[in-house]
Scaffold this motif. Structure first.
Motif, PDB file in Angstrom:
ATOM      1  N   ALA A  51      13.944  38.390  27.785  1.00  0.00           N
ATOM      2  CA  ALA A  51      15.006  38.092  26.915  1.00  0.00           C
ATOM      3  C   ALA A  51      14.650  37.977  25.460  1.00  0.00           C
ATOM      4  O   ALA A  51      13.624  37.500  25.213  1.00  0.00           O
ATOM      5  CB  ALA A  51      15.588  36.626  27.412  1.00  0.00           C
ATOM      6  N   THR A  53      16.319  36.455  22.049  1.00  0.00           N
ATOM      7  CA  THR A  53      17.178  35.341  21.547  1.00  0.00           C
ATOM      8  C   THR A  53      17.239  35.368  20.093  1.00  0.00           C
ATOM      9  O   THR A  53      16.107  35.379  19.392  1.00  0.00           O
ATOM     10  CB  THR A  53      16.973  33.887  22.127  1.00  0.00           C
ATOM     11  OG1 THR A  53      16.829  34.031  23.687  1.00  0.00           O
ATOM     12  CG2 THR A  53      17.930  32.892  21.600  1.00  0.00           C
ATOM     13  N   ILE A  66      26.431  44.783  19.869  1.00  0.00           N
ATOM     14  CA  ILE A  66      25.158  45.174  20.700  1.00  0.00           C
ATOM     15  C   ILE A  66      25.148  46.500  20.953  1.00  0.00           C
ATOM     16  O   ILE A  66      26.135  46.816  21.904  1.00  0.00           O
ATOM     17  CB  ILE A  66      24.924  44.184  21.798  1.00  0.00           C
ATOM     18  CG1 ILE A  66      24.646  42.695  21.241  1.00  0.00           C
ATOM     19  CG2 ILE A  66      23.683  44.524  22.471  1.00  0.00           C
ATOM     20  CD1 ILE A  66      24.877  41.605  22.385  1.00  0.00           C
ATOM     21  N   ILE A  75      21.197  45.188  17.265  1.00  0.00           N
ATOM     22  CA  ILE A  75      22.319  44.037  17.069  1.00  0.00           C
ATOM     23  C   ILE A  75      22.771  44.147  15.685  1.00  0.00           C
ATOM     24  O   ILE A  75      21.824  43.923  14.745  1.00  0.00           O
ATOM     25  CB  ILE A  75      21.704  42.784  17.501  1.00  0.00           C
ATOM     26  CG1 ILE A  75      20.969  42.823  18.911  1.00  0.00           C
ATOM     27  CG2 ILE A  75      22.600  41.917  17.419  1.00  0.00           C
ATOM     28  CD1 ILE A  75      19.613  43.040  19.156  1.00  0.00           C
ATOM     29  N   VAL A 109      19.410  46.901  29.154  1.00  0.00           N
ATOM     30  CA  VAL A 109      20.041  45.671  28.883  1.00  0.00           C
ATOM     31  C   VAL A 109      20.969  45.398  29.977  1.00  0.00           C
ATOM     32  O   VAL A 109      22.058  46.016  30.406  1.00  0.00           O
ATOM     33  CB  VAL A 109      20.637  45.788  27.620  1.00  0.00           C
ATOM     34  CG1 VAL A 109      21.447  44.617  27.178  1.00  0.00           C
ATOM     35  CG2 VAL A 109      19.901  46.334  26.458  1.00  0.00           C
ATOM     36  N   ALA A 112      24.516  39.721  27.834  1.00  0.00           N
ATOM     37  CA  ALA A 112      24.297  39.179  26.529  1.00  0.00           C
ATOM     38  C   ALA A 112      25.060  37.651  26.704  1.00  0.00           C
ATOM     39  O   ALA A 112      26.326  37.732  27.281  1.00  0.00           O
ATOM     40  CB  ALA A 112      24.584  39.658  25.467  1.00  0.00           C
ATOM     41  N   ASP A 113      24.599  36.724  26.224  1.00  0.00           N
ATOM     42  CA  ASP A 113      25.391  35.444  26.082  1.00  0.00           C
ATOM     43  C   ASP A 113      25.334  34.806  24.691  1.00  0.00           C
ATOM     44  O   ASP A 113      24.454  35.024  24.176  1.00  0.00           O
ATOM     45  CB  ASP A 113      24.762  34.345  27.296  1.00  0.00           C
ATOM     46  CG  ASP A 113      24.918  34.599  28.633  1.00  0.00           C
ATOM     47  OD1 ASP A 113      25.982  35.271  29.078  1.00  0.00           O
ATOM     48  OD2 ASP A 113      23.791  34.860  29.044  1.00  0.00           O
ATOM     49  N   LEU A 119      22.191  33.963  20.447  1.00  0.00           N
ATOM     50  CA  LEU A 119      22.659  35.077  20.999  1.00  0.00           C
ATOM     51  C   LEU A 119      21.854  35.596  22.225  1.00  0.00           C
ATOM     52  O   LEU A 119      20.499  35.958  21.439  1.00  0.00           O
ATOM     53  CB  LEU A 119      23.001  36.429  20.171  1.00  0.00           C
ATOM     54  CG  LEU A 119      23.250  37.677  20.883  1.00  0.00           C
ATOM     55  CD1 LEU A 119      24.573  37.588  21.688  1.00  0.00           C
ATOM     56  CD2 LEU A 119      23.328  38.839  19.700  1.00  0.00           C
ATOM     57  N   LYS A 120      21.776  35.533  23.341  1.00  0.00           N
ATOM     58  CA  LYS A 120      20.637  35.751  24.139  1.00  0.00           C
ATOM     59  C   LYS A 120      20.820  37.185  25.021  1.00  0.00           C
ATOM     60  O   LYS A 120      22.004  37.088  25.546  1.00  0.00           O
ATOM     61  CB  LYS A 120      20.376  34.710  25.388  1.00  0.00           C
ATOM     62  CG  LYS A 120      19.355  34.812  26.113  1.00  0.00           C
ATOM     63  CD  LYS A 120      19.305  33.560  27.046  1.00  0.00           C
ATOM     64  CE  LYS A 120      18.115  33.984  28.031  1.00  0.00           C
ATOM     65  NZ  LYS A 120      17.935  32.734  29.074  1.00  0.00           N
ATOM     66  N   ILE A 121      20.061  37.969  24.839  1.00  0.00           N
ATOM     67  CA  ILE A 121      20.284  39.262  25.469  1.00  0.00           C
ATOM     68  C   ILE A 121      19.241  39.505  26.510  1.00  0.00           C
ATOM     69  O   ILE A 121      17.977  39.465  26.341  1.00  0.00           O
ATOM     70  CB  ILE A 121      19.933  40.429  24.467  1.00  0.00           C
ATOM     71  CG1 ILE A 121      21.080  40.321  23.242  1.00  0.00           C
ATOM     72  CG2 ILE A 121      20.097  41.914  24.908  1.00  0.00           C
ATOM     73  CD1 ILE A 121      20.799  41.138  21.966  1.00  0.00           C
ATOM     74  N   ASN A 122      19.784  39.793  27.926  1.00  0.00           N
ATOM     75  CA  ASN A 122      18.731  39.945  28.901  1.00  0.00           C
ATOM     76  C   ASN A 122      18.539  41.233  29.339  1.00  0.00           C
ATOM     77  O   ASN A 122      19.307  42.307  29.166  1.00  0.00           O
ATOM     78  CB  ASN A 122      19.673  39.283  30.307  1.00  0.00           C
ATOM     79  CG  ASN A 122      19.892  37.901  29.905  1.00  0.00           C
ATOM     80  OD1 ASN A 122      19.223  37.016  29.688  1.00  0.00           O
ATOM     81  ND2 ASN A 122      21.417  37.580  30.132  1.00  0.00           N
TER      82      ASN A 122
END
Length: 154
Positions: A51, A53, A66, A75, A109, A112-113, A119-122
């Motif tokens: 992740a 962040t 994104i 981003i 990817v 994203a949350d 902003l957290k990108i998984n």
């Protein structure tokens, strides 16, 4: 001051890392250009899950973009201009930004949350079956040699 690294010795013992030098060079340039905004963390969650962040306090979901293209995660944040504000001190950086991350092969990817200004990108590493380690059996050449000699004798 731009730093350069000579990776020629590595090329003698590696195959397929042609773009490695370009990745390092771009990383050095990106770090100096980005000036650390917005701050971010990169964490390993599990074996193949990661992740990124970013601290994007003050940005709305609509102001963030994104994008992944050719192995580069980008981003962007574009803050809407607010008219009529008269700040005595403005310490919260509400400026436009762009942050880029070079992704390794097979990193995807997954989502994203945006929560509490973070902003957290998984990310998920998906290794194709053909790239997973496999055992190679060694054939014995002595059996085929014996069969060949028997044919000559007869």
């Amino acid at each position: 001051m731009m730093k350069t690294i000579d990776l020629t010795p590595l090329y003698r013992n590696s195959i397929g890392f042609d773009r490695f030098a370009n990745l390092l060079d771009n990383a050095f340039r990106a770090e100096s250009a980005a000036a650390g905004y917005p701050p971010y963390n990169i964490e390993s969650l599990e074996d193949n899950k990661y992740a990124i962040t970013l601290a994007v306090a003050g940005f709305k979901q609509e102001e963030l973009n994104i994008n992944v293209e050719r192995g580069v995660l980008t981003i962007r944040g574009e803050k809407e201009k607010v008219e009529g504000k008269n700040y005595l001190h403005q310490g919260i950086a509400n400026r436009t930004f762009e942050r880029k991350f070079n992704l390794a092969d097979y990193i995807e990817v997954t989502g994203a949350d945006l929560e509490n200004g973070l902003l957290k990108i998984n990310l998920l590493k998906v290794i194709p079956e053909t790239m997973k380690p496999k055992s190679i059996s060694i054939n014995s050449s002595s059996a085929s040699t014996i069969e060949h000699k028997e044919e000559i004798v007869a």
